[in-house]
Write an enzyme that holds these catalytic residues in place. Sequence first.
Site, mmCIF file in Angstrom:
data_model
loop_
_atom_site.group_PDB
_atom_site.id
_atom_site.type_symbol
_atom_site.label_atom_id
_atom_site.label_comp_id
_atom_site.label_asym_id
_atom_site.label_seq_id
_atom_site.Cartn_x
_atom_site.Cartn_y
_atom_site.Cartn_z
ATOM 1 N N GLY A 12 -48.783 -2.931 78.524
ATOM 2 C CA GLY A 12 -49.687 -3.605 77.593
ATOM 3 C C GLY A 12 -50.467 -4.704 78.296
ATOM 4 O O GLY A 12 -49.885 -5.518 79.008
ATOM 5 N N GLY A 14 -52.599 -6.935 76.700
ATOM 6 C CA GLY A 14 -53.096 -7.922 75.736
ATOM 7 C C GLY A 14 -52.826 -9.329 76.270
ATOM 8 O O GLY A 14 -52.603 -9.531 77.464
ATOM 9 N N VAL A 80 -47.851 4.981 77.813
ATOM 10 C CA VAL A 80 -46.398 5.021 77.945
ATOM 11 C C VAL A 80 -45.835 5.646 76.678
ATOM 12 O O VAL A 80 -46.072 5.149 75.577
ATOM 13 C CB VAL A 80 -45.817 3.611 78.155
ATOM 14 C CG1 VAL A 80 -44.298 3.649 78.134
ATOM 15 C CG2 VAL A 80 -46.326 3.026 79.466
ATOM 16 N N GLU A 171 -61.971 -13.864 57.597
ATOM 17 C CA GLU A 171 -63.104 -13.851 58.518
ATOM 18 C C GLU A 171 -64.027 -12.664 58.243
ATOM 19 O O GLU A 171 -65.251 -12.803 58.225
ATOM 20 C CB GLU A 171 -62.589 -13.818 59.966
ATOM 21 C CG GLU A 171 -62.059 -15.176 60.400
ATOM 22 C CD GLU A 171 -61.149 -15.120 61.617
ATOM 23 O OE1 GLU A 171 -60.893 -16.193 62.195
ATOM 24 O OE2 GLU A 171 -60.676 -14.034 61.994
#
Lengths: 426, 426
Positions: A12, A14, A80, A171
Amino acid sequence: MTELTPRVVIVGAGFGGLNAAQALRRARVRVTVIDRQNHHLFQPLLYQVATAALNPSDIASPVRRILRHQANAEVLLAEVSAIDLARQRVVLDDGAMAYDFLIVATGATHSYFGHDDWAQFAPGLKSIPDALEIRRRVLFAFEAAEREPDPARRRSWLTFVVVGGGPTGVELAGALSEIARHALAKDFRHIDPTQAHVILLEGTNHILPAFVAPLPEKGRRQLERLGVDVRTGQIVTAIDAAGVAIGPDRIEARTVLWAAGVAASPLARTLGVELDRAGRVRVEPDLTVPGHPEVAVIGDLAHFDQDGALVPGVAPAAIQEARHAARNVVRSLRGQPRLPFRYRDKGSLATIGRAAGIAQIGRVRLSGLVAWLAWLFIHILFLIGFRNRVFVLFSWAWSYVTYDRGARLITGPPHRDENAIGKTPG
Amino acid sequence: MTELTPRVVIVGAGFGGLNAAQALRRARVRVTVIDRQNHHLFQPLLYQVATAALNPSDIASPVRRILRHQANAEVLLAEVSAIDLARQRVVLDDGAMAYDFLIVATGATHSYFGHDDWAQFAPGLKSIPDALEIRRRVLFAFEAAEREPDPARRRSWLTFVVVGGGPTGVELAGALSEIARHALAKDFRHIDPTQAHVILLEGTNHILPAFVAPLPEKGRRQLERLGVDVRTGQIVTAIDAAGVAIGPDRIEARTVLWAAGVAASPLARTLGVELDRAGRVRVEPDLTVPGHPEVAVIGDLAHFDQDGALVPGVAPAAIQEARHAARNVVRSLRGQPRLPFRYRDKGSLATIGRAAGIAQIGRVRLSGLVAWLAWLFIHILFLIGFRNRVFVLFSWAWSYVTYDRGARLITGPPHRDENAIGKTPG
């Protein structure tokens, strides 16, 4: 470095994965970052892509470029599919990779609370394709309304429902209302985009429940000033192509967006360890998996209790955990004991439209323009890559002055909803 | 304006359609512009999107925004499936629209010279989805090479073939070579992107055949200086997923791009009038369809002979034809005779990489940096929408100084080519 140098695999890219890799830049390890996307995404600004204010490349940066100068790191574009704790390797779509240390940071995805069939009608916002799909639906809805002679059907094209009153939902709803009232106001001949109806549905009694009073109430008033119809205590019971049901009531809306639930990445299930109800891994005080001190889980995928509360799924928490997990890897290599993790809450912010927001930073509570400026400053500061920061600032300055949304392109399949459109006027 | 005001329908919002609409802004007509995309595309810069230097919204602008202030114009997002000359109406996917005057400007698409099965292996470059697909394939090829342990297969991932030596092929090949040599040079651990092999195949004996000597030769030398392997007199006889055949010879290449042939938009066939071999409409001297003075065909879709030569399929020709067709509509309404069209060639330019190019403007011949600066100036001048101009200039200045390509995102399906990738190293 030889093959004997320990290999740290990070799954990952991020906030968690990337910060873990960077924290290991001086360690004597080989770092392999695996992600199925080639880019790191600055997720807090994803709603700006969905609402056509920013381009994808303004908020995303190739992982390779970010780690280009880190000699001990390599990047692999791969998916993965499982983690094999017993044999210390990750299983890829086309092979496997052994690790000495593993950091799992695959985050979370949408959860439809068991109603996965809602996904097709109410897309969520987690990736760039998600954002572009939402943008396509929103812009297409105005085009379809322009062509629709039947008033009821036209109204349902001009009704936008956002499900979920957390920061993302707030938002999105604020930005949608602004698009209709400003960016598109003069572009159509048969409809008046300012008549668009943006509805924010929240199941609990407050939007922005993570904030302390009086901020949720202030946020609600700011949102209503933008023209958003905020409805709390509304539990959605069904979603279809034509609208949303809330028990016996129904809202006819062609565009429904999902910002309500998150579930941990399904990769956690392949670990074979205890998960919480949302599918997160219950980690040890040092962030490792019980019985496997060589494997840490960080970010939105980790369930970490502190003083009786769950550490929230926000970027600052993922970054702190990433640095901590990296430090524990280095300590283990030196034969030192691993340290327990402790989260330090540095505050929360949410933006509401183009010059409003709420913020709690320590004991300070901000709302309105001041909160928005704080949000702007912090987010631009943390945007990865200098080019992105410059471009985003420039794009924002431009939209702020002109109310224009430059990225208003429909680039998906042109007529996916064609059967739903009425006859052409004239 | 009442329903009695004559309606001018314009099909296509490229350079031709848009300029026709704008030229009618003071006419007492209702103008309806129909396009299946919501945006006008500045096609000469599309290769910059394909090679990750620019974002889609830098070179595209919503048609509605461009025509926002033109009170007599409306825009319809729809696909025209046929033109019914006898009943004076265009047939849409979901209805029909009557016209008093019609201007057809749907341009051209790729032609694979009867080998439509090549399209899947060698995408062309006509739309934003095309450009994003090419970008995805190019960036993905480097990722796949990084994972491929077999040297021959790795080499085929690092071989890029561009078919067609016109301006688009030349621009694509030059930009690809620059990506490999500069933007990606330091990003990989197992491959050296500067070893990528970019081959430009041209069937005739010269690249850039539309230019006068010595410009094609100068262009070739500039391209070779960028590292492009230019091969002329090479007729492609087969294309598959693994490469290109030229008679008995074969080039193993995972990435093949098509810039060789164009064919007129298939809408022309529904007119039932005489077409040329490429499917273009043979128009009268006043650009109208024989027997139908109320219908004009302009731009790449029109076959217009002048002094024994075909007016070329370039933006300046489309713009001149658009203004002329609009003027003839106004003259017809006033009862004046329609005027014949005359094309004025203002010159041609092509860019080769980041600081080279060739240009012929009247009797002037330019090459190298001067030609590139002329190209830059003219293209930015003609970019529609002030925001785009500012952003593109800024993006270019940035890439020029840093050799960076900001838009290097792979946003398509992550693993479309997964079966073709080898085993993971390590």
